[in-house]
Design a protein around this motif. Structure first.
Motif, short mmCIF file in Angstrom:
data_model
loop_
_atom_site.label_atom_id
_atom_site.label_comp_id
_atom_site.label_asym_id
_atom_site.label_seq_id
_atom_site.Cartn_x
_atom_site.Cartn_y
_atom_site.Cartn_z
N GLN A 1 12.64 3.69 8.81
CA GLN A 1 13.07 3.14 7.53
C GLN A 1 12.81 4.12 6.40
O GLN A 1 13.65 4.29 5.53
CB GLN A 1 12.31 1.84 7.24
N VAL A 2 11.64 4.74 6.43
CA VAL A 2 11.31 5.63 5.31
C VAL A 2 12.19 6.87 5.34
O VAL A 2 12.71 7.29 4.32
CB VAL A 2 9.81 6.01 5.34
N SER B 1 15.14 7.17 6.54
CA SER B 1 16.54 6.88 6.20
C SER B 1 16.66 6.19 4.85
O SER B 1 17.74 5.74 4.49
CB SER B 1 17.15 5.99 7.27
N GLN B 2 15.58 6.11 4.07
CA GLN B 2 15.59 5.38 2.80
C GLN B 2 16.04 3.95 3.06
O GLN B 2 16.84 3.39 2.28
CB GLN B 2 16.60 5.99 1.84
N SER B 3 15.62 3.36 4.14
CA SER B 3 16.03 2.01 4.55
C SER B 3 17.53 1.88 4.68
O SER B 3 18.08 0.81 4.47
CB SER B 3 15.54 0.97 3.55
N SER B 4 18.22 2.95 4.98
CA SER B 4 19.67 2.90 5.04
C SER B 4 20.16 3.65 6.27
O SER B 4 20.90 4.63 6.15
CB SER B 4 20.28 3.52 3.79
N LEU B 5 19.77 3.18 7.42
CA LEU B 5 20.15 3.86 8.65
C LEU B 5 21.67 3.92 8.81
O LEU B 5 22.22 4.86 9.36
CB LEU B 5 19.53 3.14 9.85
#
Lengths: 338, 173
Positions: free
Chosen positions: A86-87, A89-93
Motif C-alpha cells: 500500500q505504501v 503504491s500510494q494505496s493505488s495499486l
C-alpha cells in the motif's frame, strides 16, 4: 578511491518510508555499521525477514539484533506485505498496471522492488500479478570509481569500444555500468579522453535512478536519459533525437534488442550494454547474442563474478575472445563502503 | 392558568421536536446514501479511466461534494496523508467510525462500507471496479429500502410527535 553515500542515509530517506511500519522500525534499530554493504532486503510471507550484505545473509531476532541463524527470528506477516504494498503504491495499486505486469517497482533513487505472487494470465499473456507474496528490495549503490580499472581497457585510440558486460544477477553489473557512464561522460584527463555525449536508455530506471524524468544518480555532465522506455525502441529514439556518441543500455537479450544494437552500430554510435550470464559460454548459448558475437559487434567483453567478493572483474576479453591482461588494481572487492 | 398553558405548550413543542428529529432521520438517509453512491461512482471513474492515485482521487471527490458525505471523503484523505505508513483500510474505518452518526448509517451500511475499505487500493483496476460495482449495488438497495421507510415513516413521526404531545396535554389538563 571509491565513494558512496552512507547506507543509513539511503535507508532512512529512500527505503524505510516504503516499508511496513513494523519492518521499518526493526531495520531502523540496527546499528548502521552492521549494515555495511547491504544489497538486498527480502520480505517473504510467513518467512523470516532476511537482509543480504555482500554475500552474507542475516535475519533479525526478536530483540532486534542481527543473527545468521533463521530460528526464532522475526517472521514477516501478511499484514507487513499488504502494508508495504500500500505504501509503495500510494494505496493505488490499480494505477501501477505496468509495474504489476513487469513484476517490479522502482523507488526514487533507483532502488528496484521486485515481487512475485499469483499471476493473472489473459489470452496467454501475463496481465498482472495478484496476491503478492514476496518482495525483494534491491538497494542501488552508487560507487563512484568502480569502473576506474576497466576504463583504460575499453578505450582504444581515444574511442570507446563496443562493450558487453556479462554478469550473474547481483554482481554489480548496473553499478559498474553507471560508473562507466559517469566517467566517459565527464571525460578522463589522465587518459587524455575527452567526455562524449552519452545516451542512456534506462528501461528499469536503475542506471540513472530517474524520478519524474530527472536523474538522481551522478551519471556525468554529458548524459541524456530516456527513462522507463523499452530498450529496443528507446535506443532508436535516442539515436534519432539526441545524437549520442555512446549508447548505454542494461540487460539486453531479446531479439528486438539485438536488432536495435545492430542499427546503432551501423549508425556509427558506440555502445556499452549488459547481459545476464555467469560466463561468456552461457552468453554464446543464447541464439540472438551469438549472432552479435559472430558479427564481431562487440569489441570488449567484461565478465563479472563473485570469486573475490561481489563485483570481481573475472576477465576482460577482446573481440576474438582473447583474455586481456587486467591491471592488478582491479582485483578487489568493490563493495567496501557503507 | 398561565403556567398550565406554558407547560402544555412546552410539552407539545418537545414531543413535536422529537418527532421531527426522527422524521428527519428518515428524510436525509436516502439522500446521503444517494450521495455516497455518486461519490463511489466518481471514485470508479477516477480509478478505471484516470488511474488517479487514491489520495488525489479522494481530494477531488471531497472538493465537489458538500455535507457529511464530502466530509467523510475529506477525512479519509486526511487520515491517509497525515501519517506516514497509514493504510487505506485503517483510514477508511477511522473516518467511518467518526462520521457514523452524521451520515445516518445503519449497522448494515457500516459493515458494507468497512468491508469495501479493506479492498480499496490494494488490487488491480479490474478487481477494484468489481468491488466498487458491488458496493454501489449494495448502497443502491439500501437507498431503495431507505426511501420506502421514508414514505412510510416520515409523515407518521412528524404527526405522531405533535399528537402524542397533544394527548399528554389533554390527559393532564
Amino acid at each position: 578511491m571509491l565513494a558512496c553515500r552512507n547506507i543509513s542515509e539511503i535507508l532512512e530517506k529512500e527505503i524505510l518510508p516504503f516499508l511496513a511500519t513494523k519492518v521499518a522500525v526493526l531495520i531502523r534499530n540496527i546499528p548502521s555499521n552492521q549494515l555495511t554493504g547491504l544489497t538486498e532486503i527480502r520480505v517473504r510471507h510467513s518467512k523470516p525477514l532476511a537482509l543480504y550484505c555482500g554475500l552474507g545473509e542475516m535475519f533479525i531476532d526478536h530483540m532486534g539484533r542481527l543473527t545468521v541463524c533463521p530460528d526464532r527470528v522475526y517472521m514477516v506477516t501478511g499484514e507487513d506485505i499488504l502494508n508495504t504494498l500500500q505504501v509503495i503504491s500510494q494505496s493505488s495499486l490499480y494505477a501501477m498496471e505496468e509495474e504489476l505486469q513487469n513484476g517490479y517497482f522502482t523507488l526514487q533513487g533507483g532502488h528496484r522492488v521486485g515481487f512475485v505472487g499469483r499471476a493473472i494470465v489473459e489470452a496467454g499473456r501475463l496481465r498482472a500479478i495478484r496476491h503478492i507474496a514476496s518482495f525483494n528490495i534491491r538497494i542501488a549503490r552508487e560507487l563512484l570509481g568502480v569502473a576506474t580499472a576497466v576504463i583504460p581497457l575499453i578505450i582504444h585510440n581515444n574511442r570507446v569500444c563496443n562493450t558487453l558486460i556479462v554478469s550473474p544477477p547481483g554482481c554489480g553489473k548496473t553499478t559498474l555500468l553507471r560508473d562507466i557512464t559517469r566517467q566517459l561522460s565527464n571525460g578522463i584527463p589522465s587518459l587524455g579522453f575527452k567526455g562524449v555525449k552519452v545516451g542512456v536508455v534506462d528501461e528499469r530506471s536503475e542506471i540513472a535512478g530517474a524520478y519524474e524524468g530527472i536523474p538522481q544518480n551522478n551519471i556525468g555532465i554529458r548524459t541524456d536519459v530516456l527513462d522507463a522506455c523499452p530498450k529496443a525502441e528507446g535506443m532508436l529514439i535516442m539515436i534519432r533525437s539526441m545524437s549520442p556518441q555512446l549508447l548505454i543500455a542494461d540487460e539486453i537479450g531479446r531479439t528486438e534488442d539485438t536488432n536495435a544494437i545492430r542499427e546503432a552500430v551501423r549508425a556509427g554510435v558506440n555502445l556499452i550494454v549488459t547481459a545476464h550470464g555467469a560466463n561468456i559460454r552461457q552468453i554464446q548459448l543464447r541464439p540472438c547474442m551469438v549472432e552479435l558475437m559472430q558479427e564481431r559487434i562487440f569489441e570488449r567483453y567484461v565478465i563479472l563474478g563473485y570469486s573475490r567478493g561481489i563485483g570481481t572483474i573475472e576477465a576482460i576479453l577482446d573481440e576474438n575472445f582473447n583474455v586481456m591482461p587486467i591491471p592488478q588494481a582491479v582485483h578487489r572487492e568493490v563493495i567496501s563502503c557503507g | 392558568m398561565w403556567i398550565k398553558l406554558l407547560g402544555s405548550g412546552l410539552t407539545i413543542f418537545a414531543t413535536s421536536w422529537v418527532g421531527f428529529e426522527i422524521a428527519n432521520h428518515y428524510r436525509v438517509r436516502p439522500l446521503y446514501l444517494q450521495q455516497m453512491q455518486s461519490c463511489l461512482q466518481m471514485l470508479e471513474t477516477e480509478i478505471n479511466y484516470g488511474l488517479t492515485p487514491l489520495p488525489r482521487a479522494l481530494d477531488k471527490i471531497s472538493s465537489i461534494h458538500q455535507g457529511p458525505v464530502g466530509d467523510f471523503f475529506r477525512d479519509v484523505h486526511q487520515n491517509l496523508t497525515s501519517t506516514p505508513g497509514a493504510t487505506v483500510r485503517e483510514a477508511w474505518k477511522k473516518s467511518l467510525d467518526k462520521l457514523f452518526a452524521p451520515l445516518y448509517l445503519s449497522n448494515a451500511d457500516y459493515h458494507i462500507l468497512v468491508n469495501f475499505g479493506m479492498t480499496l487500493g490494494i488490487s488491480d483496476r479490474y478487481d477494484q471496479v468489481k468491488h466498487l460495482k458491488l458496493v454501489m449495488a449494495q448502497m443502491a438497495s439500501a437507498e431503495t429500502q431507505a426511501r420506502e421507510a421514508k414514505e412510510k415513516n416520515e409523515r407518521m413521526y412528524k404527526s405522531l410527535g405533535f399528537l402524542s404531545g397533544l394527548a399528554v396535554v389533554i390527559l393532564l389538563y
